[in-house]
Every structure is written in C-alpha cells, then in structure tokens.
Design a protein around this motif. Sequence first.
Motif, PDB file in Angstrom:
ATOM      1  N   ILE A 353       0.825  -1.207   0.000  1.00 29.38           N
ATOM      2  CA  ILE A 353       0.000   0.000   0.000  1.00 29.38           C
ATOM      3  C   ILE A 353       0.863   1.264   0.000  1.00 29.38           C
ATOM      4  CG2 ILE A 353      -0.235   0.052   2.525  1.00 29.38           C
ATOM      5  CD1 ILE A 353      -3.113   1.106   2.063  1.00 29.38           C
ATOM      6  N   ASN A 354       2.002   1.226   0.660  1.00 31.94           N
ATOM      7  CA  ASN A 354       2.873   2.407   0.692  1.00 31.94           C
ATOM      8  C   ASN A 354       3.449   2.707  -0.691  1.00 31.94           C
ATOM      9  OD1 ASN A 354       2.532   2.825   3.495  1.00 31.94           O
ATOM     10  ND2 ASN A 354       4.095   1.281   3.946  1.00 31.94           N
ATOM     11  N   LYS A 355       3.772   1.656  -1.420  1.00 30.38           N
ATOM     12  CA  LYS A 355       4.276   1.821  -2.783  1.00 30.38           C
ATOM     13  C   LYS A 355       3.203   2.421  -3.679  1.00 30.38           C
ATOM     14  CE  LYS A 355       5.688  -0.887  -6.815  1.00 30.38           C
ATOM     15  NZ  LYS A 355       5.950  -2.253  -7.344  1.00 30.38           N
ATOM     16  N   ILE A 356       1.980   1.935  -3.537  1.00 27.74           N
ATOM     17  CA  ILE A 356       0.866   2.447  -4.345  1.00 27.74           C
ATOM     18  C   ILE A 356       0.629   3.923  -4.045  1.00 27.74           C
ATOM     19  CG2 ILE A 356      -1.593   2.229  -4.841  1.00 27.74           C
ATOM     20  CD1 ILE A 356       0.170  -0.061  -5.912  1.00 27.74           C
ATOM     21  N   LYS A 357       0.641   4.274  -2.772  1.00 27.33           N
ATOM     22  CA  LYS A 357       0.429   5.673  -2.396  1.00 27.33           C
ATOM     23  C   LYS A 357       1.556   6.563  -2.923  1.00 27.33           C
ATOM     24  CE  LYS A 357      -0.680   8.715   1.480  1.00 27.33           C
ATOM     25  NZ  LYS A 357       0.169   9.811   0.962  1.00 27.33           N
ATOM     26  N   SER A 358       2.778   6.078  -2.822  1.00 24.36           N
ATOM     27  CA  SER A 358       3.925   6.844  -3.310  1.00 24.36           C
ATOM     28  C   SER A 358       3.819   7.089  -4.813  1.00 24.36           C
ATOM     29  CB  SER A 358       5.226   6.108  -2.992  1.00 24.36           C
ATOM     30  OG  SER A 358       6.333   6.782  -3.530  1.00 24.36           O
ATOM     31  N   LYS A 359       3.402   6.068  -5.551  1.00 23.03           N
ATOM     32  CA  LYS A 359       3.233   6.199  -7.002  1.00 23.03           C
ATOM     33  C   LYS A 359       2.177   7.254  -7.316  1.00 23.03           C
ATOM     34  CE  LYS A 359       5.610   2.692  -9.114  1.00 23.03           C
ATOM     35  NZ  LYS A 359       6.300   2.696 -10.417  1.00 23.03           N
ATOM     36  N   LEU A 360       1.085   7.229  -6.568  1.00 18.13           N
ATOM     37  CA  LEU A 360       0.008   8.205  -6.775  1.00 18.13           C
ATOM     38  C   LEU A 360       0.488   9.618  -6.466  1.00 18.13           C
ATOM     39  CD1 LEU A 360      -3.235   6.498  -5.378  1.00 18.13           C
ATOM     40  CD2 LEU A 360      -2.957   7.522  -7.644  1.00 18.13           C
ATOM     41  N   ASP A 361       1.180   9.752  -5.372  1.00 15.53           N
ATOM     42  CA  ASP A 361       1.641  11.076  -4.949  1.00 15.53           C
ATOM     43  C   ASP A 361       2.645  11.675  -5.933  1.00 15.53           C
ATOM     44  OD1 ASP A 361       0.048  10.899  -2.734  1.00 15.53           O
ATOM     45  OD2 ASP A 361       1.668  10.302  -1.371  1.00 15.53           O
ATOM     46  N   ASN A 362       3.364  10.817  -6.648  1.00 14.20           N
ATOM     47  CA  ASN A 362       4.418  11.283  -7.549  1.00 14.20           C
ATOM     48  C   ASN A 362       4.092  11.011  -9.020  1.00 14.20           C
ATOM     49  OD1 ASN A 362       6.692  12.109  -5.551  1.00 14.20           O
ATOM     50  ND2 ASN A 362       6.087  10.070  -4.845  1.00 14.20           N
ATOM     51  N   ARG A 363       2.832  10.921  -9.340  1.00  7.83           N
ATOM     52  CA  ARG A 363       2.404  10.615 -10.709  1.00  7.83           C
ATOM     53  C   ARG A 363       2.877  11.689 -11.686  1.00  7.83           C
ATOM     54  NH1 ARG A 363      -1.772  12.175  -7.597  1.00  7.83           N
ATOM     55  NH2 ARG A 363      -3.127  13.895  -8.282  1.00  7.83           N
ATOM     56  N   VAL A 364       3.036  11.294 -12.922  1.00 12.75           N
ATOM     57  CA  VAL A 364       3.546  12.182 -13.969  1.00 12.75           C
ATOM     58  C   VAL A 364       2.541  13.265 -14.322  1.00 12.75           C
ATOM     59  CG1 VAL A 364       4.259  12.298 -16.393  1.00 12.75           C
ATOM     60  CG2 VAL A 364       5.073  10.437 -14.957  1.00 12.75           C
ATOM     61  N   ASN A 365       1.285  12.856 -14.483  1.00 14.92           N
ATOM     62  CA  ASN A 365       0.203  13.802 -14.830  1.00 14.92           C
ATOM     63  C   ASN A 365      -1.124  13.191 -14.422  1.00 14.92           C
ATOM     64  OD1 ASN A 365      -0.573  12.027 -17.042  1.00 14.92           O
ATOM     65  ND2 ASN A 365       1.143  12.899 -18.192  1.00 14.92           N
TER      66      ASN A 365
END
Length: 370
Positions: A353-365
């Motif tokens: 879940i932390n990886k998923i949240k990190s990906k969302l927080d740092n999304r390209v656009n």
Amino acid sequence: MKIFLKKMIIFILPLFILSLFSFVIIVQSGEHFTKIDTIVKSNKDYLIGFANDEHRYRYLKWATINNNKKFTILALGSSRVLQFKEDMFEKRFYNAGYTVENINEFKDFLETIPKIKLPKYLIIGVDQWMLNENWNGFTQSYKPKAYWANNSFSFNSIRIIDFYKNILDGTFNLYNYNTSSSKVGFNAKFNNIGFRKDGSMNYGSQITKLINNDITAIDYLFRETFFRINNNSDRFEYGEDISLLGINKLKELLDYCYENNIKVVGFLPPFPESIYEKMIQSENYKYIEKIPTILNKMFASYNYEFYDYTSFIKDKTYDIEYLDGFHGSEVTYYRILFDMLKSKSILNKITNINKIKSKLDNRVNSLQID
C-alpha cells in the motif's frame, strides 16, 4: 497495340507501386502474418496493437497464460480492467482483460485454462451493462475455440484499401510510424497504442491528445458517451431491472472460482462523475442503483470481496483522470487499488500500500503514473 500497352502500364504502374508499398508496410508492421506464439515465448517486452481483426487479442491473452509460468493474480473483464499493471503487485500478475464482453464469458474463459494455470487471486470487473436486462449484447458469446484460434496468417483479412483510407483520414500518420521490432501492428506502430507484455493497455496517442486538449481525441469531453446516453444505445441502453439470467451466470462464475480455490475481488468500474450524474438525472438507469446490494450479498456468501466504484469520486474535477466516458486512466485504477487496500482487501498480501500511495503522490500527470 504498343500504344495501348504503354497506356495500360502507365495506368497500372502507380496502382502497383501503391499496393506494393502498403503490402510492405502491412508485413513489416506485423499487422498480419504475425506469429503470436513466438512473441509470447520470447520473453521480451512488446507492444501489440492491431487495427484489424482485434479478436486475435483473445488468443494473445490465452496464449500468454498457457505458455508461461503460472500467474499468481489475474485481472479479468472487458477493456475496463486494462489499467491494472504488473508493477502494482509484488507477485506474478497478468491482465487478461479484453477477453470478456458479457457476463457469460468470465467462466467460459477460465474453463479454457488448464487448472494448474488458474490464479490464486482473481480481480474481475463487472461492467454495469452486463447486468442490464435490456442490453442487446447480453446473449452474445464467443465459443471457447475463439480464445485459442489464431488466424494471424489470414491473407483475406488484409485490407489494402482500408490502409489508405486510414492514411487519408488521419488515423495513421506516416510521420509517426515506428520501425521498432518491439511494436507490432498498425496501432502500435502509428499510435503507440496496444497491449504491453503484462496484458495491460498502453493508450499512447489518446493520452497525448487529452493532455494537449486536442479535440480529435476519442470521446473528447465525453461527447460520444453523452450521445450514447441520449440515444439509448451502445452499452448505455436504458434499464429498469437487473437481469436474473445475468445474476445466475455470475453465480456460476463464483461457484467455479470457489471450487478451484480462487480468491475473488470483484468491482463495478467507474464512470466520470459528469457521466454518472447525467445517467442518474435521466432516471433511465434504475438497474444500476440495484446492482451493489445484490452483488454485495452474493460475493459475501462466498467470503469474497466486492466494491462499487460506479461513482468513485463524487467530484467533476477528477473527470480529467478519465480516458473517455467509461474508461478510467491508470491513475484512476491506482486510486481504486489504494482504496481496496485501505479497506483491508486480501490484495494486501500481494502488493504494498505504501508503494501504491507513493506512485500516486508522484504521478507524472492526471492520466499517467510514470
């Protein structure tokens, strides 16, 4: 006679050159005469995007599952599950989406897979219209052989005239043609659209157009979807009640999964909020409001999970995260997975879940994670 022959040659030669040019492109692109098995077994990254005879995708998905080591988790459904990707999970994942058009076909597809290849976890996207008793596509179903029938060598399926029509109408731009051998098919070569190695879909030029507010993007501002709603058509047929036959078919699927020890996570895919509001305000889609209660009880009876994401985020500002009027982007599906994980989903065992949240927080656009 010589003059006549000369005129004939002058007339035929340009046609011959044009035909030869298109034939070379057809062969080089991999649109036809493609050995899908060779691609699948190569273990190399690829992007496969055909413009003609898309039913070959069924074979692509079936062959990938059958010719590889068992996948721990599969996503199964229509094009509305294609945004789940392997980097969302910590175990072997494959997206078998685009193999199911109606509720009959979930179990049909699973039954074509050897039981030793069946996944431990299965995510299924149940499109709302699959349970609409008025949807005219409900009774249609592919026979099992459609999943393993590979007609990639069919000369009759080549459409040279269509190729030039696509060039002229702007569907294909010769300047965008990508010669990379990792891209197979017209859509992949011209538009960077197609299936990745993990079975998920890359939307290429569609995303580029949406990011740039290009009005030529498919379903720009959801105008085509609004048209469907207004005209009672194309999966947006009006409906009052849920199909009992559809419910029974879904139960057969869950029975099959339970018998084969498959853990199921089901969900209703999301609509952009502006589309959902239009449907509800029309009062023509009463069946949709009845689905969650029935499916919640059904899935719970098997100790399975079910989530209703029909109206996922009640805020129109998030409409920019949708590819069109009924397909969320990968950002939308990262949000969906994150919500499942927060709800203590069994999927917590195979993702982070932390990886998923990190990906969302740092999304390209607004449409892409990375």
